[in-house]
Every structure is written in structure tokens, then in C-alpha cells.
Design a protein around this motif. Structure first.
Motif, PDB file in Angstrom:
ATOM      1  N   THR A  66      36.514  30.442  28.555  1.00 20.40           N
ATOM      2  CA  THR A  66      35.621  31.026  29.554  1.00 20.40           C
ATOM      3  C   THR A  66      36.349  32.090  30.372  1.00 20.40           C
ATOM      4  N   GLU A  67      35.572  32.861  31.102  1.00 16.82           N
ATOM      5  CA  GLU A  67      36.130  33.924  31.937  1.00 16.82           C
ATOM      6  C   GLU A  67      37.106  33.368  32.970  1.00 16.82           C
ATOM      7  N   SER A  68      36.793  32.241  33.572  1.00 15.60           N
ATOM      8  CA  SER A  68      37.682  31.702  34.614  1.00 15.60           C
ATOM      9  C   SER A  68      39.056  31.350  34.045  1.00 15.60           C
ATOM     10  N   LYS A  69      39.096  30.848  32.827  1.00 13.70           N
ATOM     11  CA  LYS A  69      40.386  30.522  32.209  1.00 13.70           C
ATOM     12  C   LYS A  69      41.133  31.794  31.804  1.00 13.70           C
ATOM     13  N   ASP A  80      54.261  37.825  34.751  1.00 10.29           N
ATOM     14  CA  ASP A  80      55.087  37.115  33.776  1.00 10.29           C
ATOM     15  C   ASP A  80      56.522  36.907  34.226  1.00 10.29           C
ATOM     16  N   VAL A  81      57.097  37.858  34.948  1.00  7.64           N
ATOM     17  CA  VAL A  81      58.492  37.716  35.356  1.00  7.64           C
ATOM     18  C   VAL A  81      58.646  36.853  36.614  1.00  7.64           C
ATOM     19  N   ARG A  82      57.558  36.659  37.341  1.00  4.51           N
ATOM     20  CA  ARG A  82      57.583  35.789  38.521  1.00  4.51           C
ATOM     21  C   ARG A  82      57.173  34.382  38.125  1.00  4.51           C
ATOM     22  N   ARG A  83      57.712  33.445  38.841  1.00  4.84           N
ATOM     23  CA  ARG A  83      57.314  32.060  38.598  1.00  4.84           C
ATOM     24  C   ARG A  83      56.061  31.771  39.413  1.00  4.84           C
ATOM     25  N   ALA A  84      55.088  31.105  38.785  1.00  7.17           N
ATOM     26  CA  ALA A  84      53.815  30.825  39.448  1.00  7.17           C
ATOM     27  C   ALA A  84      53.614  29.324  39.588  1.00  7.17           C
ATOM     28  N   THR A  85      53.411  28.879  40.806  1.00  8.74           N
ATOM     29  CA  THR A  85      53.107  27.475  41.046  1.00  8.74           C
ATOM     30  C   THR A  85      51.598  27.270  40.944  1.00  8.74           C
ATOM     31  N   PRO A  86      51.161  26.058  40.655  1.00 10.50           N
ATOM     32  CA  PRO A  86      49.715  25.797  40.648  1.00 10.50           C
ATOM     33  C   PRO A  86      49.057  26.154  41.985  1.00 10.50           C
ATOM     34  N   SER A  87      49.744  25.914  43.084  1.00 10.13           N
ATOM     35  CA  SER A  87      49.187  26.259  44.400  1.00 10.13           C
ATOM     36  C   SER A  87      49.003  27.762  44.545  1.00 10.13           C
ATOM     37  N   ALA A  88      50.003  28.534  44.111  1.00 12.40           N
ATOM     38  CA  ALA A  88      49.910  29.996  44.197  1.00 12.40           C
ATOM     39  C   ALA A  88      48.792  30.517  43.301  1.00 12.40           C
ATOM     40  N   ILE A  95      40.394  29.473  44.227  1.00  6.05           N
ATOM     41  CA  ILE A  95      39.826  28.204  43.784  1.00  6.05           C
ATOM     42  C   ILE A  95      40.626  27.064  44.401  1.00  6.05           C
ATOM     43  N   THR A  96      40.121  25.847  44.264  1.00  9.65           N
ATOM     44  CA  THR A  96      40.848  24.700  44.803  1.00  9.65           C
ATOM     45  C   THR A  96      42.050  24.386  43.925  1.00  9.65           C
ATOM     46  N   ARG A  97      42.992  23.671  44.487  1.00 11.53           N
ATOM     47  CA  ARG A  97      44.164  23.245  43.719  1.00 11.53           C
ATOM     48  C   ARG A  97      43.726  22.343  42.561  1.00 11.53           C
ATOM     49  N   ALA A  98      42.714  21.497  42.814  1.00 15.09           N
ATOM     50  CA  ALA A  98      42.211  20.608  41.757  1.00 15.09           C
ATOM     51  C   ALA A  98      41.621  21.416  40.598  1.00 15.09           C
ATOM     52  N   SER A  99      40.888  22.486  40.909  1.00 17.15           N
ATOM     53  CA  SER A  99      40.318  23.342  39.855  1.00 17.15           C
ATOM     54  C   SER A  99      41.421  24.028  39.063  1.00 17.15           C
ATOM     55  N   ALA A 100      42.426  24.512  39.774  1.00 16.77           N
ATOM     56  CA  ALA A 100      43.551  25.165  39.097  1.00 16.77           C
ATOM     57  C   ALA A 100      44.267  24.162  38.192  1.00 16.77           C
ATOM     58  N   THR A 101      44.498  22.963  38.683  1.00 13.88           N
ATOM     59  CA  THR A 101      45.170  21.930  37.893  1.00 13.88           C
ATOM     60  C   THR A 101      44.360  21.603  36.646  1.00 13.88           C
ATOM     61  N   SER A 102      43.049  21.495  36.799  1.00 14.48           N
ATOM     62  CA  SER A 102      42.172  21.207  35.661  1.00 14.48           C
ATOM     63  C   SER A 102      42.257  22.317  34.613  1.00 14.48           C
ATOM     64  N   ARG A 176      39.178  40.876  53.016  1.00 20.68           N
ATOM     65  CA  ARG A 176      39.494  40.654  54.441  1.00 20.68           C
ATOM     66  C   ARG A 176      38.890  39.350  54.922  1.00 20.68           C
ATOM     67  N   LYS A 177      37.651  39.118  54.559  1.00 19.23           N
ATOM     68  CA  LYS A 177      36.937  37.909  54.988  1.00 19.23           C
ATOM     69  C   LYS A 177      37.628  36.642  54.483  1.00 19.23           C
ATOM     70  N   LEU A 178      38.036  36.661  53.220  1.00 13.45           N
ATOM     71  CA  LEU A 178      38.640  35.489  52.602  1.00 13.45           C
ATOM     72  C   LEU A 178      40.159  35.446  52.716  1.00 13.45           C
ATOM     73  N   LYS A 179      40.723  36.555  53.227  1.00  7.41           N
ATOM     74  CA  LYS A 179      42.196  36.677  53.352  1.00  7.41           C
ATOM     75  C   LYS A 179      42.892  36.420  52.001  1.00  7.41           C
ATOM     76  N   VAL A 180      42.363  37.075  50.974  1.00  5.33           N
ATOM     77  CA  VAL A 180      42.920  36.954  49.626  1.00  5.33           C
ATOM     78  C   VAL A 180      42.774  38.308  48.931  1.00  5.33           C
ATOM     79  N   GLU A 181      43.704  38.598  48.063  1.00  3.46           N
ATOM     80  CA  GLU A 181      43.635  39.822  47.258  1.00  3.46           C
ATOM     81  C   GLU A 181      43.992  39.501  45.835  1.00  3.46           C
ATOM     82  N   ARG A 182      43.593  40.353  44.927  1.00  2.00           N
ATOM     83  CA  ARG A 182      43.945  40.204  43.518  1.00  2.00           C
ATOM     84  C   ARG A 182      45.149  41.024  43.307  1.00  2.00           C
TER      85      ARG A 182
END
Length: 182
Positions: A66-69, A80-88, A95-102, A176-182
Motif C-alpha cells: 500500500t501507499e502508506s508502506k 539511507d545513511v542516517r539511522r532511523a528509529t521507529p519513533s522518528a 502516525i502513531t508509534r503503534a502504526s509505525a511498529t505494525s 505549521r499546524k502539525l509541527k511536522v515536515e517531510r
């Protein structure tokens, strides 16, 4: 409320309503200070985003994803060169940490990503693409980009320029509203 059109093929189907009943519901249920035209446009934007995601999922179905995956895989591809934690990952994708973990579990079962424990702190886990994951992303990207492009086929070049300006403005506002960027 407006009577709905009886446009369904199976007795359990819900009839197509169109926009008018929603406009009436906005008028009947919104606060007096709400700009109802903005609410209508916002609703239409939500519907459009749902349709775009549905169309993308249809295009990606032959790949079994799916698109989300894919969004998660693209994030890992671009970092790729940075390490990514599930939280990050969860924070960046909004998304929630639970969704990311799933999603990570699902991708890991298919050998597209791998979890590694930090050498410095064994409690910390990093997620990265496998070689199979990189090959999968490379294989799916032409279809993904073609699907993205197909969303714009009905717009003339000048309309696309205006649309791009408007979408950029809305993206910045939501970031700005969500305080998140891509």
C-alpha cells in the motif's frame, strides 16, 4: 435533508449522495462563526486525498503493498545513511508509534527492512532497508511516479502551476499546524 439519488446496484449498497447533503449538514451543525465555504472546500480536499490514496493503492496492488508502506520505504531510502528509529519514523510520517511498529513488522516479515540494535545502547533499535528492500523500491518507483503523475492529467499546464502554488501554501500551513515536515 436532500433526498439521495437511488444509484446503487446491490440492496446493501449505500446510495451516492453527492455534495449537497453534506453542505446541508455543515449548515445545520456548524458553529455560527464557521466559514461554511471553507468547511465545504476542506471536505472536498479530504475526499480528494482519499481518492488519490485509493487510486495509488490500486496501482500498487500488483506489488502487494500500500501507499502508506511505500511512504515508509521511501523515507528509509532517502535517509539511507542516517539511522532511523521507529519513533522518528512515526513522527516524520505523522502516525502513531503503534502504526509505525505494525508497518515495520509487516515490511520485516517480507525482508524489506531490518531492525538492528544500537551498539551503544542495546535498548535503542534502528530500522533500515535490506538489499531486497532497496531492489523492491527501485522496481516499484516507476509505477509509483506514474500514478502520482496520473493524478494531474486533467489539469492544463497553467492550471497545474496554480494548483502547485495552492498545494504548496496548504502544505506549509498544515506543516505549521502539525509541527511536522517531510
Amino acid at each position: 435533508m436532500t433526498k439521495s439519488k437511488k444509484m446503487f446496484t446491490h440492496e446493501d449498497d449505500l446510495p451516492v449522495l453527492g455534495l449537497d447533503p453534506y453542505i446541508e449538514l455543515i449548515q445545520a451543525s456548524s458553529s455560527s462563526n464557521l466559514d461554511q465555504e471553507q468547511a465545504k472546500l476542506g471536505l472536498m480536499l479530504l475526499w480528494l486525498s482519499d481518492y488519490v490514496l485509493d487510486a495509488m493503492d490500486i496501482e500498487l496492488a500488483p506489488f502487494g503493498i500500500t501507499e502508506s508502506k511505500i511512504d515508509l520505504l521511501l523515507l528509509l531510502t532517502l535517509h539511507d545513511v542516517r539511522r532511523a528509529t521507529p519513533s522518528a519514523i512515526a513522527e516524520r510520517l505523522g502516525i502513531t508509534r503503534a502504526s509505525a511498529t505494525s508497518m515495520i513488522d509487516w515490511l520485516e516479515k517480507r525482508n524489506l527492512v531490518i531492525r538492528n540494535h544500537s551498539k551503544e545502547d542495546r535498548r535503542k533499535i534502528y530500522v533500515s532497508l535490506t538489499d531486497e528492500g532497496r531492489a523492491f523500491v527501485a522496481n516499484i518507483l516507476p509505477t509509483y511516479w506514474a500514478s502520482c503523475a496520473s493524478s494531474m492529467v486533467d489539469l492544463e499546464p497553467e492550471e497545474r502551476k496554480v494548483f502547485e502554488k495552492l498545494v504548496n501554501k496548504l502544505l506549509k500551513s498544515m506543516q505549521r499546524k502539525l509541527k511536522v515536515e517531510r
